[in-house]
Scaffold this active site. Structure first.
Site, PDB file in Angstrom:
ATOM      1  N   GLY A  19       9.134  -4.256  -5.171  1.00  9.04           N
ATOM      2  CA  GLY A  19       9.902  -3.689  -4.076  1.00  9.04           C
ATOM      3  C   GLY A  19       9.890  -4.510  -2.807  1.00  9.04           C
ATOM      4  O   GLY A  19      10.035  -5.738  -2.818  1.00  9.04           O
ATOM      5  N   ILE A  20       9.701  -3.814  -1.680  1.00 12.03           N
ATOM      6  CA  ILE A  20       9.719  -4.475  -0.379  1.00 12.03           C
ATOM      7  C   ILE A  20       8.597  -5.507  -0.269  1.00 12.03           C
ATOM      8  O   ILE A  20       8.787  -6.605   0.249  1.00 12.03           O
ATOM      9  CB  ILE A  20       9.611  -3.428   0.756  1.00 12.03           C
ATOM     10  CG1 ILE A  20      10.858  -2.530   0.765  1.00 12.03           C
ATOM     11  CG2 ILE A  20       9.427  -4.114   2.108  1.00 12.03           C
ATOM     12  CD1 ILE A  20      10.746  -1.343   1.715  1.00 12.03           C
ATOM     13  N   ASP A  39      -2.792  -5.894  -4.751  1.00 12.57           N
ATOM     14  CA  ASP A  39      -2.014  -4.852  -5.411  1.00 12.57           C
ATOM     15  C   ASP A  39      -2.842  -4.208  -6.505  1.00 12.57           C
ATOM     16  O   ASP A  39      -3.604  -4.887  -7.206  1.00 12.57           O
ATOM     17  CB  ASP A  39      -0.731  -5.451  -6.015  1.00 12.57           C
ATOM     18  CG  ASP A  39       0.378  -4.425  -6.197  1.00 12.57           C
ATOM     19  OD1 ASP A  39       0.109  -3.351  -6.765  1.00 12.57           O
ATOM     20  OD2 ASP A  39       1.507  -4.697  -5.763  1.00 12.57           O
ATOM     21  N   ASP A  65      -7.564  -1.836  -4.729  1.00  6.48           N
ATOM     22  CA  ASP A  65      -7.314  -0.437  -4.392  1.00  6.48           C
ATOM     23  C   ASP A  65      -7.521  -0.322  -2.888  1.00  6.48           C
ATOM     24  O   ASP A  65      -8.652  -0.313  -2.404  1.00  6.48           O
ATOM     25  CB  ASP A  65      -8.291   0.462  -5.148  1.00  6.48           C
ATOM     26  CG  ASP A  65      -8.181   1.927  -4.767  1.00  6.48           C
ATOM     27  OD1 ASP A  65      -7.334   2.274  -3.913  1.00  6.48           O
ATOM     28  OD2 ASP A  65      -8.948   2.741  -5.310  1.00  6.48           O
ATOM     29  N   ARG A 152       9.361  16.437   2.907  1.00 10.48           N
ATOM     30  CA  ARG A 152       8.531  15.227   2.947  1.00 10.48           C
ATOM     31  C   ARG A 152       7.295  15.469   3.805  1.00 10.48           C
ATOM     32  O   ARG A 152       6.856  14.581   4.530  1.00 10.48           O
ATOM     33  CB  ARG A 152       9.329  14.043   3.512  1.00 10.48           C
ATOM     34  CG  ARG A 152      10.514  13.593   2.687  1.00 10.48           C
ATOM     35  CD  ARG A 152      10.121  12.994   1.346  1.00 10.48           C
ATOM     36  NE  ARG A 152      11.240  12.361   0.680  1.00 10.48           N
ATOM     37  CZ  ARG A 152      12.162  13.019  -0.017  1.00 10.48           C
ATOM     38  NH1 ARG A 152      12.094  14.341  -0.129  1.00 10.48           N
ATOM     39  NH2 ARG A 152      13.148  12.362  -0.613  1.00 10.48           N
ATOM     40  N   TYR A 155       4.169  13.016   3.158  1.00 12.26           N
ATOM     41  CA  TYR A 155       4.611  11.642   3.397  1.00 12.26           C
ATOM     42  C   TYR A 155       4.878  11.413   4.883  1.00 12.26           C
ATOM     43  O   TYR A 155       4.440  10.420   5.458  1.00 12.26           O
ATOM     44  CB  TYR A 155       5.869  11.360   2.575  1.00 12.26           C
ATOM     45  CG  TYR A 155       6.405   9.960   2.742  1.00 12.26           C
ATOM     46  CD1 TYR A 155       5.768   8.876   2.127  1.00 12.26           C
ATOM     47  CD2 TYR A 155       7.547   9.708   3.489  1.00 12.26           C
ATOM     48  CE1 TYR A 155       6.256   7.581   2.270  1.00 12.26           C
ATOM     49  CE2 TYR A 155       8.046   8.420   3.631  1.00 12.26           C
ATOM     50  CZ  TYR A 155       7.397   7.365   3.029  1.00 12.26           C
ATOM     51  OH  TYR A 155       7.891   6.088   3.178  1.00 12.26           O
ATOM     52  N   LYS A 159       3.086   8.706   7.445  1.00 13.09           N
ATOM     53  CA  LYS A 159       3.858   7.645   8.093  1.00 13.09           C
ATOM     54  C   LYS A 159       3.882   7.828   9.611  1.00 13.09           C
ATOM     55  O   LYS A 159       4.001   6.847  10.351  1.00 13.09           O
ATOM     56  CB  LYS A 159       5.275   7.595   7.519  1.00 13.09           C
ATOM     57  CG  LYS A 159       5.320   7.051   6.095  1.00 13.09           C
ATOM     58  CD  LYS A 159       4.741   5.639   6.004  1.00 13.09           C
ATOM     59  CE  LYS A 159       4.864   5.042   4.620  1.00 13.09           C
ATOM     60  NZ  LYS A 159       4.328   3.656   4.543  1.00 13.09           N
ATOM     61  N   VAL A 188      15.679   2.504   0.858  1.00 12.01           N
ATOM     62  CA  VAL A 188      15.862   1.139   0.379  1.00 12.01           C
ATOM     63  C   VAL A 188      15.966   1.160  -1.139  1.00 12.01           C
ATOM     64  O   VAL A 188      15.204   1.862  -1.818  1.00 12.01           O
ATOM     65  CB  VAL A 188      14.685   0.239   0.820  1.00 12.01           C
ATOM     66  CG1 VAL A 188      14.873  -1.187   0.324  1.00 12.01           C
ATOM     67  CG2 VAL A 188      14.543   0.262   2.344  1.00 12.01           C
ATOM     68  N   PRO A 191      13.030  -0.457  -7.341  1.00 15.04           N
ATOM     69  CA  PRO A 191      12.805   0.153  -8.651  1.00 15.04           C
ATOM     70  C   PRO A 191      12.260   1.582  -8.548  1.00 15.04           C
ATOM     71  O   PRO A 191      12.520   2.410  -9.425  1.00 15.04           O
ATOM     72  CB  PRO A 191      11.780  -0.784  -9.300  1.00 15.04           C
ATOM     73  CG  PRO A 191      12.074  -2.117  -8.683  1.00 15.04           C
ATOM     74  CD  PRO A 191      12.447  -1.805  -7.254  1.00 15.04           C
TER      75      PRO A 191
END
Length: 259
Positions: A19-20, A39, A65, A152, A155, A159, A188, A191
């Site tokens: 992704g990004i 990652d 992690d 959301r 989330y 954020k 965005v 995947p």
């Protein structure tokens, strides 16, 4: 002289295997940076590293992690034995859909551990090296940091914290020469989005993709490369006068919806 050059700089990118994060890793490498990808998905990280090496640039993958402070600290320590850290990209994050009634304690803990504690762990471990290099931190926030988004809750909470972490670090470390900013993407096309649509709307993929695209006033989703290009500017020397700022990159979502 090439603008936005990252030659002789070292960048750490969390979640750089897809992704990004992958777009940022590849873009930074093309501009001359050595990229360390942290990652949890080692397969994705190694694929990104292979693409970077195919370009003739340098990169390494580290299984990480970000919610585990010891794991993060050990990786950063191993990196700084041979490299500086000039740029830290806190990109790794996870999502959750649902209002507060749909959020269980385990959901909240899972999002906190990755989206908030992960950012804390990576900044804390990297700070000595960033002080030495007078480096740059870029956090991936969200439109959900600034405006209410339906369903959301967890989330948005995390954020929102990323946004205020950015302000706090920028304030506390400006005297050390460290710049800290964040970008706030809208939707965005990654995947993850394709997988979400396939899982939740089987047989309606095209219809739902079009519907989600149109939630941005500009009429489409963003591209990972567009996020990477903004990240490149903010982490380059050309952005040396910018710190403590949040950049919306959302097709007009925050400012134009409802107007």
């Amino acid at each position: 002289m090439t603008k936005f050059s990252l030659k002789n700089k070292v960048a750490l990118v969390t979640g750089g295997g897809s992704g990004i994060g992958k777009a940022i890793s590849l873009t930074f490498a093309k501009q001359g940076a050595k990229v360390h990808i942290l990652d949890f998905n080692m397969e994705g990280a190694e694929e990104t590293v292979a693409e970077i090496k195919a370009l003739g640039e340098a990169a390494e993958a580290h299984k990480c992690d970000v919610s585990n402070q010891t794991n993060v600290s050990d990786i950063v320590e191993s990196i700084t034995k041979n490299d500086s850290i000039d740029i830290l990209i806190n990109n790794a994050g996870i999502a959750h859909i649902g209002n507060i009634e749909a959020v269980e304690e385990a959901d909240l803990d899972r999002l906190y551990n990755v989206n908030i504690k992960g950012v804390y762990n990576c900044i804390k471990a990297s700070l000595p090296a960033l002080k030495a290099s007078k480096g740059v931190i870029l956090n991936l926030a969200s439109i959900a940091s600034s405006v209410g988004i339906n369903n959301r809750f967890a989330y948005s909470m995390t954020k929102g914290a990323v946004l205020t972490i950015t302000y706090s670090i920028a304030k506390d470390y400006i005297a050390d020469g460290i710049r800290c900013n964040c970008i706030s993407p809208g939707r965005v096309h990654t995947p993850f989005v394709d997988g979400f649509i396939s899982k939740n709307y089987p047989g309606q993929e095209a219809e739902m993709f079009d519907k989600l695209s149109k939630t941005q006033p500009i009429g489409r989703m963003g591209k990972p490369q567009e996020m990477a290009d903004l990240a490149l500017f903010l982490c380059s020397d050309e952005a040396g006068f910018i710190t403590g700022s949040n950049y919306a990159i959302d097709g007009g979502f925050v400012t134009l919806n409802g107007n």
